[in-house]
Write an enzyme that holds these catalytic residues in place. Structure first.
Site, PDB file in Angstrom:
ATOM      1  N   GLU A 135      33.502  40.006  45.668  1.00  0.00           N
ATOM      2  CA  GLU A 135      32.600  40.712  44.745  1.00  0.00           C
ATOM      3  C   GLU A 135      31.126  40.455  45.071  1.00  0.00           C
ATOM      4  O   GLU A 135      30.333  40.099  44.183  1.00  0.00           O
ATOM      5  CB  GLU A 135      32.924  40.330  43.285  1.00  0.00           C
ATOM      6  N   GLU A 248      42.334  42.255  43.274  1.00  0.00           N
ATOM      7  CA  GLU A 248      42.304  41.651  41.929  1.00  0.00           C
ATOM      8  C   GLU A 248      42.491  42.783  40.940  1.00  0.00           C
ATOM      9  O   GLU A 248      41.722  43.759  40.983  1.00  0.00           O
ATOM     10  CB  GLU A 248      40.965  40.960  41.633  1.00  0.00           C
TER      11      GLU A 248
HETATM   12  O1  AHR Z   1      39.816  36.750  37.869  1.00  0.00           O
HETATM   13  C1  AHR Z   1      38.637  36.273  37.311  1.00  0.00           C
HETATM   14  C2  AHR Z   1      37.403  36.674  38.079  1.00  0.00           C
HETATM   15  O2  AHR Z   1      37.238  38.054  38.019  1.00  0.00           O
HETATM   16  C3  AHR Z   1      37.424  36.409  39.564  1.00  0.00           C
HETATM   17  O3  AHR Z   1      37.094  35.099  39.871  1.00  0.00           O
HETATM   18  C4  AHR Z   1      36.388  37.355  40.073  1.00  0.00           C
HETATM   19  O4  AHR Z   1      36.587  37.702  41.413  1.00  0.00           O
HETATM   20  C5  AHR Z   1      36.483  38.509  39.125  1.00  0.00           C
HETATM   21  O5  AHR Z   1      35.236  38.917  38.686  1.00  0.00           O
END
Ligand code: AHR
Length: 440
Positions: A135, A248
């Site tokens: 990110e 994610e």
């Molecule tokens: O999953 C929690 C957080 O969400 C992760 O660390 C990050 O990559 C995302 O913003």
């Protein structure tokens, strides 16, 4: 920990190992997340008593470094999953990332490969998949980039050194689900060095019907991202085949990140997994975030208490119960209107996969309170036997908890009619379903 009274294998909880293995996760991403952008891997190898305890910048926390690279490899082996590492492209350097590749993958007699041997691991781990940062677009990220161009340049610098150590690794560049211009720039400039562009998405829909519909919006975003990746490849003359990694995804509501998920969240999860089967060939890797206690599939307590939540069961209906090949499928169902998506959403959604003599049909019924009669027509396939398993609840808000750990579980459907190239069954309201069919 090894000293714990909770049954463990070299410090890993046995109940967690068993539950994770049962899902058959093909690949697991570590060490983060935001955490990865300030993590220095050398702090987490070698004798545990010598590892530094550090201020953890991403989450304003403390990192003891007791679980590092060698522990992750051991855990991945115990679970039967492929390890995937995110390098620190926040406040780390290309040199540090390349040294990590050497530690994990090199057979040379050079510094970091020798360090791995010194710490008792003579054979390389051969970690295939690596991502360059996490990110990097986010102002919450340690060492973020100001725009897609900067991210592309940083990606090239890291890829250049990491690939010199091991040219066979697969690399992932950071994309952004909310900015296709960023994605275009990263792929046009750095596409020749990456095998995937990653995007993330967390959702907090305002009601159950919107939650049940939400995966369709995510599917649109993933399709758009794939299209942009291909346009950027054409524009940049990129020969390398770049796919999308959705590495994610989950729901994420206001309040503590340690929380219980509901049956509604399971319906979202089942719908998302159906969507990902539809996206096979475009989104070739996806990683649910996360696993234990934080945005979890599994809840544990230090006194040994353990349970899994309804989203875990949605995964259980897919992971070990999907075929190698995705089958073409069309479905028809009544619809409802989603204000958030601005479109009609089918109550029923489905995907199908096959392996050998088995066909696996996954179905969700998004309807809040009505069961649905379903007819499955199978072209050229006569099922000699079949089973129906599902996860649902009394209401979409049902959840497990430390007090009621088994309130929601997978149930076996009672009636299924097998005919000539057809199967009929009833699926409960707000449910995720697996129909397993075997040829005679
Ligand atoms: O999953 C929690 C957080 O969400 C992760 O660390 C990050 O990559 C995302 O913003």
């Amino acid at each position: 920990g090894e000293g714990s009274a909770v049954p463990n294998e070299r410090g890993f909880r046995k109940d967690v190992l068993k539950a994770v293995s049962a899902l058959r996760p093909p690949i697991t991403r570590w060490p983060g997340g935001n955490f990865a952008s300030a993590y220095h891997w050398l702090d987490g190898v070698g004798p545990r008593e010598e590892r530094p305890k550090k201020f953890e910048m991403a989450w304003n926390s403390v990192e003891t470094n007791q679980f590092g690279t060698d522990e992750f490899m051991e855990w991945a082996r115990a679970v039967g999953t492929e390890p995937y590492i995110t390098v620190n492209a926040g406040n780390g350097s290309p040199e540090e990332a390349a040294a990590w590749v050497e530690y994990c993958n090199s057979e040379r007699d050079t510094r970091y490969a020798e360090l791995r041997r010194k710490y008792g691991h003579s054979q390389p781990y051969n970690v295939k998949v690596w991502s360059i940062g996490n990110e990097l677009y986010g102002r919450w990220q340690v060492g973020y980039c100001v725009d897609g161009e900067e991210c592309a340049r940083r990606t090239l610098e890291f890829a250049n050194e990491m690939r010199r150590v091991d040219p066979s690794i697969k690399l992932i560049g950071v994309g952004w689900d909310e900015d296709q211009d960023w994605n275009y720039k990263v792929v046009k400039t750095a596409g020749e060095q990456i095998d995937y562009l990653s995007v993330h998405r967390y959702l907090h829909p305002p009601s159950y019907p919107e939650l049940a519909a939400a995966s369709l919006g995510v599917e649109d975003m993933l399709n758009t991202t794939y299209g942009v990746v291909q346009s950027a490849r054409r524009a940049g003359g990129i020969k390398r085949d770049v796919k999308v990694a959705f590495d994610e995804w989950n729901v994420w509501y206001e309040g503590p990140m340690e929380r219980d998920a509901t049956v509604g969240d399971a319906v979202f999860t089942g719908s998302m997994l159906i969507g990902l089967e539809r996206l096979a060939g475009k989104v070739t890797m996806a990683n649910f975030a996360q696993l234990v206690n934080v945005l979890p599939l599994i809840r544990t307590r230090d006194d040994g208490a353990f349970y899994v939540n309804p989203q875990y069961y949605a995964f259980l209906l897919f992971g070990p119960n999907s075929g190698e090949d995705v089958l073409p499928i069309t479905s028809a169902s009544p619809t409802y209107y989603s204000k958030e998506l601005g479109r009609a959403v089918p109550y029923l959604d489905a995907s199908a996969t096959a392996s050998g003599e088995a066909v696996y049909v996954h179905l969700v019924n998004r309807h809040e309170d009505e069961a649905a009669r379903v007819t499955i027509k199978l072209s050229g396939f006569n099922a000699a036997s079949g089973t129906h398993d599902y996860v649902s609840g009394q209401s979409p808000g049902d959840a497990n908890s430390f007090d009621e750990p088994n309130k929601v579980a997978v149930q076996r459907g009672q009636e299924m009619e097998l005919g000539a190239q057809t199967v009929e069954l009833t699926v409960p309201p707000h449910s995720v379903n697996l129909v397993t069919l075997k040829r005679g």
